[in-house]
Design a protein around this motif. Structure first.
Motif, PDB file in Angstrom:
ATOM      1  N   ALA A   1      -8.554   0.022  -0.292  1.00 54.55           N
ATOM      2  CA  ALA A   1      -9.314   1.273  -0.378  1.00 54.55           C
ATOM      3  C   ALA A   1      -8.390   2.476  -0.286  1.00 54.55           C
ATOM      4  N   VAL A   2      -7.321   2.344   0.471  1.00 54.43           N
ATOM      5  CA  VAL A   2      -6.364   3.436   0.644  1.00 54.43           C
ATOM      6  C   VAL A   2      -5.317   3.448  -0.470  1.00 54.43           C
ATOM      7  N   ALA A   3      -4.888   2.265  -0.880  1.00 55.43           N
ATOM      8  CA  ALA A   3      -3.803   2.146  -1.858  1.00 55.43           C
ATOM      9  C   ALA A   3      -4.208   2.602  -3.247  1.00 55.43           C
ATOM     10  N   GLY A   4      -5.443   2.319  -3.636  1.00 54.23           N
ATOM     11  CA  GLY A   4      -5.852   2.624  -4.990  1.00 54.23           C
ATOM     12  C   GLY A   4      -4.962   1.901  -5.992  1.00 54.23           C
TER      13      GLY A   4
ATOM     14  N   TYR B   1     -14.314  -5.539  13.680  1.00 58.08           N
ATOM     15  CA  TYR B   1     -15.724  -5.160  13.777  1.00 58.08           C
ATOM     16  C   TYR B   1     -15.900  -3.844  14.546  1.00 58.08           C
ATOM     17  N   ASP B   2     -14.797  -3.230  14.935  1.00 51.74           N
ATOM     18  CA  ASP B   2     -14.821  -1.919  15.597  1.00 51.74           C
ATOM     19  C   ASP B   2     -14.648  -0.876  14.499  1.00 51.74           C
ATOM     20  N   LEU B   3     -15.748  -0.383  13.977  1.00 51.13           N
ATOM     21  CA  LEU B   3     -15.704   0.472  12.793  1.00 51.13           C
ATOM     22  C   LEU B   3     -14.903   1.762  12.982  1.00 51.13           C
ATOM     23  N   PRO B   4     -15.061   2.484  14.100  1.00 50.24           N
ATOM     24  CA  PRO B   4     -14.234   3.682  14.283  1.00 50.24           C
ATOM     25  C   PRO B   4     -12.731   3.371  14.293  1.00 50.24           C
ATOM     26  N   THR B   5     -12.360   2.206  14.844  1.00 46.59           N
ATOM     27  CA  THR B   5     -10.945   1.840  14.837  1.00 46.59           C
ATOM     28  C   THR B   5     -10.473   1.551  13.415  1.00 46.59           C
ATOM     29  N   MET B   6     -11.340   0.988  12.583  1.00 52.08           N
ATOM     30  CA  MET B   6     -10.938   0.721  11.198  1.00 52.08           C
ATOM     31  C   MET B   6     -10.716   2.020  10.427  1.00 52.08           C
ATOM     32  N   GLN B   7     -11.393   3.090  10.820  1.00 48.38           N
ATOM     33  CA  GLN B   7     -11.096   4.392  10.228  1.00 48.38           C
ATOM     34  C   GLN B   7      -9.674   4.826  10.583  1.00 48.38           C
ATOM     35  N   LYS B   8      -9.282   4.547  11.818  1.00 47.33           N
ATOM     36  CA  LYS B   8      -7.920   4.871  12.254  1.00 47.33           C
ATOM     37  C   LYS B   8      -6.894   3.988  11.536  1.00 47.33           C
ATOM     38  N   VAL B   9      -7.269   2.740  11.282  1.00 40.50           N
ATOM     39  CA  VAL B   9      -6.382   1.841  10.538  1.00 40.50           C
ATOM     40  C   VAL B   9      -6.151   2.395   9.137  1.00 40.50           C
ATOM     41  N   ALA B  10      -7.209   2.846   8.484  1.00 39.71           N
ATOM     42  CA  ALA B  10      -7.072   3.422   7.141  1.00 39.71           C
ATOM     43  C   ALA B  10      -6.126   4.625   7.162  1.00 39.71           C
ATOM     44  N   ASP B  11      -6.275   5.464   8.173  1.00 35.43           N
ATOM     45  CA  ASP B  11      -5.382   6.630   8.296  1.00 35.43           C
ATOM     46  C   ASP B  11      -3.934   6.186   8.498  1.00 35.43           C
ATOM     47  N   ALA B  12      -3.743   5.132   9.312  1.00 28.49           N
ATOM     48  CA  ALA B  12      -2.393   4.635   9.574  1.00 28.49           C
ATOM     49  C   ALA B  12      -1.774   4.034   8.320  1.00 28.49           C
ATOM     50  N   VAL B  13      -2.583   3.343   7.523  1.00 27.43           N
ATOM     51  CA  VAL B  13      -2.091   2.785   6.261  1.00 27.43           C
ATOM     52  C   VAL B  13      -1.681   3.923   5.326  1.00 27.43           C
ATOM     53  N   ALA B  14      -2.501   4.958   5.268  1.00 28.43           N
ATOM     54  CA  ALA B  14      -2.178   6.101   4.411  1.00 28.43           C
ATOM     55  C   ALA B  14      -0.855   6.751   4.836  1.00 28.43           C
ATOM     56  N   LYS B  15      -0.676   6.898   6.128  1.00 33.38           N
ATOM     57  CA  LYS B  15       0.555   7.503   6.636  1.00 33.38           C
ATOM     58  C   LYS B  15       1.764   6.640   6.303  1.00 33.38           C
ATOM     59  N   ALA B  16       1.628   5.315   6.486  1.00 35.50           N
ATOM     60  CA  ALA B  16       2.744   4.412   6.203  1.00 35.50           C
ATOM     61  C   ALA B  16       3.094   4.426   4.723  1.00 35.50           C
ATOM     62  N   LEU B  17       2.068   4.429   3.869  1.00 29.73           N
ATOM     63  CA  LEU B  17       2.324   4.448   2.427  1.00 29.73           C
ATOM     64  C   LEU B  17       2.946   5.774   1.996  1.00 29.73           C
ATOM     65  N   ALA B  18       2.469   6.860   2.567  1.00 27.19           N
ATOM     66  CA  ALA B  18       3.005   8.168   2.209  1.00 27.19           C
ATOM     67  C   ALA B  18       4.481   8.280   2.568  1.00 27.19           C
ATOM     68  N   GLU B  19       4.873   7.629   3.664  1.00 26.38           N
ATOM     69  CA  GLU B  19       6.287   7.645   4.058  1.00 26.38           C
ATOM     70  C   GLU B  19       7.133   6.808   3.107  1.00 26.38           C
TER      71      GLU B  19
ATOM     72  N   ASP C   1       6.198   6.286  -0.138  1.00 22.04           N
ATOM     73  CA  ASP C   1       5.940   6.752  -1.501  1.00 22.04           C
ATOM     74  C   ASP C   1       5.374   8.174  -1.451  1.00 22.04           C
ATOM     75  N   ALA C   2       6.238   9.114  -1.159  1.00 19.34           N
ATOM     76  CA  ALA C   2       5.807  10.502  -0.955  1.00 19.34           C
ATOM     77  C   ALA C   2       5.139  11.097  -2.197  1.00 19.34           C
ATOM     78  N   ALA C   3       5.479  10.607  -3.363  1.00 18.98           N
ATOM     79  CA  ALA C   3       4.919  11.156  -4.601  1.00 18.98           C
ATOM     80  C   ALA C   3       3.406  10.983  -4.672  1.00 18.98           C
ATOM     81  N   HIS C   4       2.895   9.964  -3.977  1.00 19.83           N
ATOM     82  CA  HIS C   4       1.453   9.696  -4.019  1.00 19.83           C
ATOM     83  C   HIS C   4       0.779   9.962  -2.676  1.00 19.83           C
ATOM     84  N   ARG C   5       1.426  10.763  -1.848  1.00 19.48           N
ATOM     85  CA  ARG C   5       0.890  11.060  -0.516  1.00 19.48           C
ATOM     86  C   ARG C   5      -0.553  11.593  -0.591  1.00 19.48           C
ATOM     87  N   GLU C   6      -0.785  12.531  -1.472  1.00 22.99           N
ATOM     88  CA  GLU C   6      -2.112  13.152  -1.559  1.00 22.99           C
ATOM     89  C   GLU C   6      -3.190  12.107  -1.880  1.00 22.99           C
TER      90      GLU C   6
END
Length: 298
Positions: free
Chosen positions: A51-54, A129-147, A149-154
């Motif tokens: 969902a984050v990687a696209g 099954y902790d849905l709010p934590t999975m939101q944080k996981v998505a944010d963490a994945v986005a941060k890791a990917l942005a680091e 692959d900065a070109a696709h950070r947005e």
């Protein structure tokens, strides 16, 4: 703590091979096509990563069997190579997916460990099954990917935000269950969906020794089986929550008791069901099943 432990306790030759491979080389920064590569321990975490990687990163999930038991998963030699080449590793942690935790120790990839992200910490290992934590996981994945692959950070950040927004709606639906059914009790054969039940304002009153035995892969004592069945046959609970990936004669008997008593049975899983590849869709389905089970009967 589970005895038929996590994804996996295959810490013999295969796990040693993982460590040897990761120790003997530098992890690749991409998947061979210039895109960052993500390896997830299960398809649940793979779905969040996707969902984050696209289209900007590739995602590989190691456990993807909708009918198997993830705790019995044993990684292949190909899995070890995949982990070695990963840019980002996404896993549950907390010894749930011990193979990935061990592999991560020697890997140069960025690590997204859901248990480490969870706050406040819970004792239940099924953090997915902790849905709010999975939101944080998505944010963490986005941060890791942005680091990586900065070109696709947005794109990464935007998709993580969109994922969280969609999950906000599911969280609201879950909370509405408790608001509509204050004080409702259920009996879960295992604590798999425990965080979701809590979010939904439901109280799991299954005997602790019963669920501990089922979770460890052993038969509960006869007295504990009788106590669990009495809860259901006496309609002291509004629903039975059953892990369909680890059904056994004891849990099937409880489900039969529920059927006879007219108590709904809600089946949950530890990996994505067949035909489902989206985390939000999966959890929305779980919430709907709970809501339907507790809906007033004509």
């Amino acid at each position: 703590m589970r005895i038929r432990h996590r994804l996996t306790q295959a810490v013999g030759a295969t796990a040693v091979a993982v460590l040897a491979l990761t120790a003997c080389g530098t992890a690749s920064s991409d998947s061979g096509d210039g895109k960052p590569s993500i390896v997830a321990s299960t398809d649940v975490y793979g779905a969040i990563a996707t969902a984050v990687a696209g289209e900007d990163a590739t995602v590989t999930s190691l456990f993807t069997n909708p009918t198997g038991d993830p705790h019995e998963f044993e990684p292949s030699a190909q899995d070890t190579l995949t982990v070695k080449k990963a840019s980002v590793l996404v896993y549950n942690g907390g010894h749930y997916d011990a193979y990935m935790e061990k592999a991560a120790e020697g890997a140069s990839a960025a690590k997204v460990d859901a248990t480490s992200i969870q706050s406040p910490k819970g004792e239940n290992e099924h953090v997915f099954y902790d849905l709010p934590t999975m939101q944080k996981v998505a944010d963490a994945v986005a941060k890791a990917l942005a680091e990586k692959d900065a070109a696709h950070r947005e794109g990464y950040v935007g998709r993580a935000k969109a994922f969280s927004t969609k999950l906000d709606a599911v969280i609201a639906q879950a909370r509405a269950i408790g608001q509509a059914n204050p004080g409702a009790k259920v009996a879960a054969t295992e604590p798999v969906a425990g965080y979701l039940l809590t979010l939904a304002g439901l109280t799991d009153v299954a005997p602790a020794r019963y669920t501990a035995a089922i979770e460890s892969g052993t038969d509960p004592a006869p007295a504990d089986i009788a106590a669990a069945n009495a809860l259901v046959s006496g309609k002291q609970v509004r629903a039975v929550v059953l892990n369909s990936q680890t059904e056994n004669p004891v849990t099937n008997a409880l489900a039969k008791t529920a059927e006879t008593a007219g108590v709904p049975v809600v089946k949950v899983t530890e990996s994505l069901p067949a035909g489902v590849d989206d985390y939000v869709t999966w959890q929305a389905g779980n919430v709907k099943s709970l809501s339907d089970a507790l809906a007033p009967r004509p």
